[in-house]
Motif scaffolding. Structure first.
Motif, PDB file in Angstrom:
ATOM      1  N   ALA A  60       0.834  -1.204   0.000  1.00  0.00           N
ATOM      2  CA  ALA A  60       0.000   0.000   0.000  1.00  0.00           C
ATOM      3  C   ALA A  60       0.866   1.250   0.000  1.00  0.00           C
ATOM      4  CB  ALA A  60      -0.923  -0.007   1.215  1.00  0.00           C
ATOM      5  N   GLY A  61       1.966   1.206   0.742  1.00  0.00           N
ATOM      6  CA  GLY A  61       2.880   2.342   0.772  1.00  0.00           C
ATOM      7  C   GLY A  61       3.441   2.650  -0.596  1.00  0.00           C
ATOM      8  N   TYR A  62       3.842   1.610  -1.326  1.00  0.00           N
ATOM      9  CA  TYR A  62       4.409   1.846  -2.670  1.00  0.00           C
ATOM     10  C   TYR A  62       3.329   2.311  -3.642  1.00  0.00           C
ATOM     11  CZ  TYR A  62       6.534   1.243  -7.201  1.00  0.00           C
ATOM     12  OH  TYR A  62       6.990   1.490  -8.475  1.00  0.00           O
ATOM     13  N   LEU A  63       2.183   1.652  -3.652  1.00  0.00           N
ATOM     14  CA  LEU A  63       1.140   1.976  -4.632  1.00  0.00           C
ATOM     15  C   LEU A  63       0.515   3.344  -4.389  1.00  0.00           C
ATOM     16  CD1 LEU A  63      -0.639  -1.505  -4.828  1.00  0.00           C
ATOM     17  CD2 LEU A  63       0.907  -0.487  -6.522  1.00  0.00           C
ATOM     18  N   LEU A  64       0.390   3.760  -3.136  1.00  0.00           N
ATOM     19  CA  LEU A  64      -0.318   5.000  -2.818  1.00  0.00           C
ATOM     20  C   LEU A  64       0.616   6.136  -2.390  1.00  0.00           C
ATOM     21  CD1 LEU A  64      -3.297   3.397  -0.845  1.00  0.00           C
ATOM     22  CD2 LEU A  64      -3.232   4.071  -3.253  1.00  0.00           C
TER      23      LEU A  64
END
Length: 558
Positions: free
Chosen positions: A16-20
């Motif tokens: 989630a950190g990478y995608l968002l």
């Protein structure tokens, strides 16, 4: 508690950190531009400045920053319990490391691929640059000297790893030619490289090579250290595409396969975390969790060494500025995944709580041994692989990562001497061969001058690595923050990590200062004072630089 729960929570949060979050940082804060002409194209020379496929560059960047530190730090820090280590690795990766690493690449690319040390003089001031160069030199000296000791120790203790570790260099040389000369497609080259690397790992136990206990009056460990520095000196002078890029790329693929094997074994075995969430019965002499947790787990959450790689070699190979998000932020995520694996192996890789306690009898225990032994236990019980083979697999993984970091570290140390040559107008110091000899000489002076005939001198100053490394991360975030202020962009996303690191670093230095005084360790006491003064000066430079930048922006707006 089941290790699977921790695995799923950790991986989901990082994804989630990478995608968002990384998308927000890349587009709204750094504003990466796909049309910006990067230094790799502007100064292309086929040696250091080489436009590189982002997947290949990610492999170089990730394995260079990873090394053994994201294994060692978390596997030591679980002595306080698995929960603090888990939370710092996950949230540190998302909100600290990714922002720091991608930001360092962006800052360097926007300034002709200058290293963050040289860039400090332009962005912050000459005083800050002087502090930065000293801190950088100390960190590189520690990394190169200690990782040589780590690799030498692994090869002395695990003779089955010698053939895979050195054979990987030959594989990388072949892979480099195939990629650079475009003789085969990247997927095909990747398959060939991985198959060759794992074939070597399979052969290793059948062809164990043991260095004699003594060679020409030197211990076997010392001989390995000399060989390693000889290799690293040659590697640091070769064009990056010949050895550095392909070696790191193949090691990056090897890591993901290793992680899949370990994570898959966890899913199939479903081990229980035998370590407590919070360990209230720590061994005597263990320092307090706060602030030591945040300097014990440096790589794996945030590390100043990453900024050196980002601005030292990675920025010179970035083909498109937008690749900084994938290479930098996702590189930090990869390291977070490795740190998560180390936590799981070191807390769920033991049959009983008593077995875990036997490993952690004092602060500093665990580390690579806990990762290898715990991971081998999980792989054996989850996949049925013999424990000896699993241990060889994990040992080679740790040794190869340490080796790639040492390769890059010595090249970066060579850059430091060359930059000093430019700063002080010393033409002889700018020559690559001479700068490399100075880099190797300083490392060997520490290794054998402070450590004696066995070459383990780097371990003497290693206790200060965590604090010095985090101070370096703070300096890098300072440069990025000042650039954002001058560009009139939000700075809160780098300022908060910057302030947090400075507070934790200074607090940790004060605790260590007392400890070294009580131990009567004059050498480390003096060095701690030097780093503490540097940390205080960095804090003052932060306030001064940000105040000046705000004033400049306010003046321009009138």
């Amino acid at each position: 508690m089941s290790a699977i729960v921790l695995l799923i929570l950790g991986l989901a949060a990082m994804a989630a950190g990478y995608l968002l979050y990384s998308k927000f940082i890349a587009e709204k804060i750094y504003r990466l531009d796909p049309d910006f002409k990067t230094p790799a194209h502007e100064f292309e020379d086929g040696v250091d400045f080489v436009p590189t496929n982002r997947f290949v560059l990610w492999g170089h960047h990730f394995t260079s920053v990873a090394g053994a530190a994201p294994i060692v730090g978390p596997a030591i820090a679980v002595i306080w319990g698995w929960l603090p280590a888990f939370l710092w690795v996950v949230f540190g990766t998302i909100f600290f490391a990714g922002v720091h690493d991608a930001g360092a690449i962006w800052a360097s690319v926007r300034n002709r691929a200058k290293s963050v040390g040289a860039l400090t003089g332009d962005v912050v001031g000459k005083r800050a640059r002087s502090i930065f160069m000293i801190v950088i030199f100390l960190v590189l000296l520690m990394v190169n000297a200690v990782f040589a000791v780590v690799i030498a120790g692994l090869m002395m203790n695990f003779s089955s790893a010698v053939v895979p570790v050195w054979g990987a260099i030959l594989v990388a040389l072949v892979i480099g030619q195939l990629i650079y000369r475009r003789l085969l497609s990247l997927p095909m080259v990747s398959i060939i490289g991985v198959v060759a690397l794992y074939a070597l790992i399979g052969i290793g136990p059948s062809v164990p090579l043991q260095m004699p206990a003594e060679v020409a009056g030197l211990s076997g460990n010392a001989v390995w250290i000399l060989i390693l520095f000889g290799y690293a000196a040659i590697a640091s002078l070769l064009p990056v595409w010949v050895l550095l890029q392909p070696r790191d790329y193949i090691n990056g693929l090897q890591l993901f396969i290793g992680l899949i094997v370990l994570y898959g074994a966890i899913v199939l075995m479903n081990p229980t975390l035998v370590a407590p969430a919070f360990n209230t019965n720590v061994p005597a002499g263990t320092p307090s969790l706060l602030p030591l947790l945040f300097v014990t787990i440096a790589c794996g959450a945030i590390s100043g060494f990453h900024g050196l790689v980002s601005s030292g070699t990675t920025s010179k190979q970035l083909s498109k500025e937008t690749d900084a998000r994938f290479v930098g932020y996702f590189g930090a995520v990869g390291e977070g995944m490795l740190a998560l694996a180390a936590i799981l192996a070191a807390t769920a890789g033991f049959a009983t709580f008593a077995d875990w306690q036997a490993m952690y009898t004092a602060f500093g225990q665990g580390g690579v041994n806990a990762f290898v032994e715990g991971g081998a236990f999980i792989i054996h019980n989850g996949l049925g692989l013999p424990e000896a083979t699993a241990a060889t697999l994990l040992t080679v993984m740790a040794a190869l990562f340490a080796g790639t970091t040492m390769d890059t570290g010595l090249r970066l140390q060579r850059y430091i001497f060359q930059e000093w040559g430019e700063i002080y107008d010393q033409a002889w110091m700018k020559k690559p061969a001479i700068a490399t000899l100075l880099a190797v000489g300083s490392c060997l002076l520490l290794a054998f001058g402070a450590g004696g005939a066995d070459g383990s001198g780097g371990l003497i100053i290693w206790p200060l690595f965590g604090t010095t490394n985090q101070l370096l991360a703070g300096l890098t975030l300072l440069v990025i923050t000042v650039m954002l202020v001058r560009l009139r962009r939000p700075m809160i996303y780098t300022l908060v990590p910057l302030c947090f690191l400075l507070v934790m670093t200074i607090a940790a230095l004060l605790i260590q200062l007392r400890s070294f005084f009580e131990q009567g360790n004059t050498f480390l006491l003096v060095l701690d004072i030097v780093v503490l003064i540097a940390a205080i000066m960095v804090a003052m430079e932060c306030a001064s630089a940000l105040k000046r930048s705000h004033a400049e922006v306010a003046t321009e707006q009138r």
